[in-house]
Design a protein around this motif. Structure first.
Motif, PDB file in Angstrom:
ATOM      1  N   LEU A   1      58.339  30.215  26.191  1.00 42.17           N
ATOM      2  CA  LEU A   1      58.537  29.904  27.513  1.00 42.17           C
ATOM      3  C   LEU A   1      57.771  30.895  28.438  1.00 42.17           C
ATOM      4  CD1 LEU A   1      61.910  28.981  29.426  1.00 42.17           C
ATOM      5  CD2 LEU A   1      60.849  31.242  30.627  1.00 42.17           C
ATOM      6  N   MET A   2      57.123  30.231  29.249  1.00 46.46           N
ATOM      7  CA  MET A   2      56.205  31.606  30.382  1.00 46.46           C
ATOM      8  C   MET A   2      57.457  31.760  31.276  1.00 46.46           C
ATOM      9  SD  MET A   2      52.912  31.482  31.936  1.00 46.46           S
ATOM     10  CE  MET A   2      52.372  32.118  32.822  1.00 46.46           C
TER      11      MET A   2
ATOM     12  N   VAL B   1      63.085  43.807  19.060  1.00 44.88           N
ATOM     13  CA  VAL B   1      63.182  42.051  18.810  1.00 44.88           C
ATOM     14  C   VAL B   1      63.880  42.319  17.713  1.00 44.88           C
ATOM     15  CG1 VAL B   1      61.770  39.755  17.824  1.00 44.88           C
ATOM     16  CG2 VAL B   1      61.214  41.132  20.012  1.00 44.88           C
ATOM     17  N   ASP B   2      63.534  43.438  16.565  1.00 43.97           N
ATOM     18  CA  ASP B   2      63.995  43.307  15.394  1.00 43.97           C
ATOM     19  C   ASP B   2      65.876  43.816  15.600  1.00 43.97           C
ATOM     20  OD1 ASP B   2      62.022  42.457  13.665  1.00 43.97           O
ATOM     21  OD2 ASP B   2      61.820  44.262  13.575  1.00 43.97           O
TER      22      ASP B   2
ATOM     23  N   GLY C   1      51.449  38.044  19.055  1.00 44.74           N
ATOM     24  CA  GLY C   1      52.371  39.133  17.654  1.00 44.74           C
ATOM     25  C   GLY C   1      52.817  40.124  17.993  1.00 44.74           C
ATOM     26  N   LEU C   2      53.790  39.437  18.834  1.00 39.71           N
ATOM     27  CA  LEU C   2      54.788  39.916  19.439  1.00 39.71           C
ATOM     28  C   LEU C   2      56.174  39.563  19.076  1.00 39.71           C
ATOM     29  CD1 LEU C   2      54.327  40.958  23.209  1.00 39.71           C
ATOM     30  CD2 LEU C   2      53.514  42.880  21.106  1.00 39.71           C
ATOM     31  N   GLY C   3      56.205  38.750  18.132  1.00 41.83           N
ATOM     32  CA  GLY C   3      57.393  38.126  17.771  1.00 41.83           C
ATOM     33  C   GLY C   3      58.810  37.650  19.099  1.00 41.83           C
ATOM     34  N   ALA C   4      58.531  37.682  20.347  1.00 41.67           N
ATOM     35  CA  ALA C   4      59.688  37.226  21.143  1.00 41.67           C
ATOM     36  C   ALA C   4      59.266  35.319  20.932  1.00 41.67           C
ATOM     37  CB  ALA C   4      58.941  37.760  22.505  1.00 41.67           C
ATOM     38  N   GLN C   5      60.084  34.953  22.154  1.00 41.52           N
ATOM     39  CA  GLN C   5      59.836  33.150  22.297  1.00 41.52           C
ATOM     40  C   GLN C   5      59.902  33.361  23.764  1.00 41.52           C
ATOM     41  OE1 GLN C   5      63.409  31.718  20.811  1.00 41.52           O
ATOM     42  NE2 GLN C   5      62.735  31.964  18.483  1.00 41.52           N
ATOM     43  N   GLU C   6      59.585  34.220  24.772  1.00 39.37           N
ATOM     44  CA  GLU C   6      59.454  34.362  25.967  1.00 39.37           C
ATOM     45  C   GLU C   6      58.614  35.266  26.065  1.00 39.37           C
ATOM     46  OE1 GLU C   6      63.068  34.881  28.092  1.00 39.37           O
ATOM     47  OE2 GLU C   6      64.268  33.582  27.173  1.00 39.37           O
TER      48      GLU C   6
ATOM     49  N   ILE D   1      47.642  29.352  24.418  1.00 41.06           N
ATOM     50  CA  ILE D   1      47.889  30.742  23.612  1.00 41.06           C
ATOM     51  C   ILE D   1      48.872  30.846  22.983  1.00 41.06           C
ATOM     52  CG2 ILE D   1      46.731  32.654  23.138  1.00 41.06           C
ATOM     53  CD1 ILE D   1      45.118  32.815  25.808  1.00 41.06           C
ATOM     54  N   ALA D   2      49.798  30.764  23.650  1.00 47.26           N
ATOM     55  CA  ALA D   2      51.307  31.095  23.937  1.00 47.26           C
ATOM     56  C   ALA D   2      51.464  30.384  22.378  1.00 47.26           C
ATOM     57  CB  ALA D   2      51.634  30.951  24.220  1.00 47.26           C
TER      58      ALA D   2
END
Length: 243
Positions: free
Chosen positions: A6-7, A168-169, A186-191, A238-239
């Motif tokens: 989600l942006m 995130v971890d 590459g941040l591993g986040a979903q937003e 991109i996301a």
């Protein structure tokens, strides 16, 4: 690739809100004074934005620029703003407060969260000024914040990437970690969170170029920054391939 993303678009005008939704943003953070990192918007702005968009609108609660150590009078303003934004259909709130030693002000944040209920609340980039981000994250989780907006205690999410990954971890899904800025690979986040703005020239024909309405760091009088629907679409595309 994450299962979903989600942006959240940071906007300070009706035009930007409309463009953000048109470009595919899933949520708005509504502010004023983006040059100062975002301050509490007017009720008029919230009401008109709600007339034009259907996506959730989270409202910034921040009475001034600068640090996040608030006086009693400033806290009084924040309490009133929470009350007013709730009563005028805000879908969520964005806020934060620190102690003089750089810790999350748990007592004050608990009070704000209680006043905000049942609205969800994001802890903003005050987090990037904390003394110990690992301890601060656990405090936010224990208080019940829905998400954390952060650039990893750096000026950009790209610079803060190592810490964001660790956060995130550490969070393990107990709180959403939302990278701030448009460098989110590459941040591993979903937003992710950004303004996706472009420059727009003023429609003014007569221009007095000798006068400015703000301080030296303020925006040009005859130039506007507006969220660009095409930039939002690009970031979303991109996301899909990088988050």
């Amino acid at each position: 690739m994450a299962e979903s993303f989600l942006m959240e678009a940071c906007v300070d005008s009706v035009e930007s809100a409309i463009n953000a939704e048109r470009g595919g943003a899933g949520r708005l953070e509504l502010c004023s004074s983006l040059l100062e990192g975002g301050l509490t918007p007017s009720l008029g702005l919230l009401q008109v934005v709600k007339q034009y968009v259907k996506i959730p609108v989270y409202v910034m609660i921040r009475p001034r620029g600068g640090d996040f150590l608030y006086s009693d009078q400033e806290v009084e303003v924040m309490r009133k703003d929470i009350e007013l934004m709730k009563s005028h259909r805000a879908d969520g709130l964005v806020l934060g407060a620190l102690t003089e030693d750089g810790w999350v002000d748990a007592e004050l944040c608990m009070e704000f969260l209680a006043a905000a209920r049942p609205l969800p609340v994001t802890f903003h980039r005050a987090f990037d000024m904390v003394h110990d981000p690992v301890v601060a994250l656990e405090t936010l989780i224990s208080l019940g914040f829905e998400r954390l907006l952060t650039s990893g205690c750096e000026n950009s999410a790209l610079e803060g990437l190592p810490l964001i990954k660790r956060l995130v971890d550490q969070a393990k899904g107990r709180i959403a970690i939302m990278p701030g800025g448009e460098n989110f690979r590459g941040l591993g986040a979903q937003e992710f969170h950004g303004s996706a703005r472009s420059s727009k020239d003023s429609a003014m024909k007569f221009r007095n170029t000798c006068v400015t309405m703000g301080a030296a760091f303020s925006a040009p009088e005859y130039g506007l920054k507006v969220t660009d629907a095409n930039k939002v679409r690009t970031l979303n595309a991109i996301a899909k391939n990088t988050l």
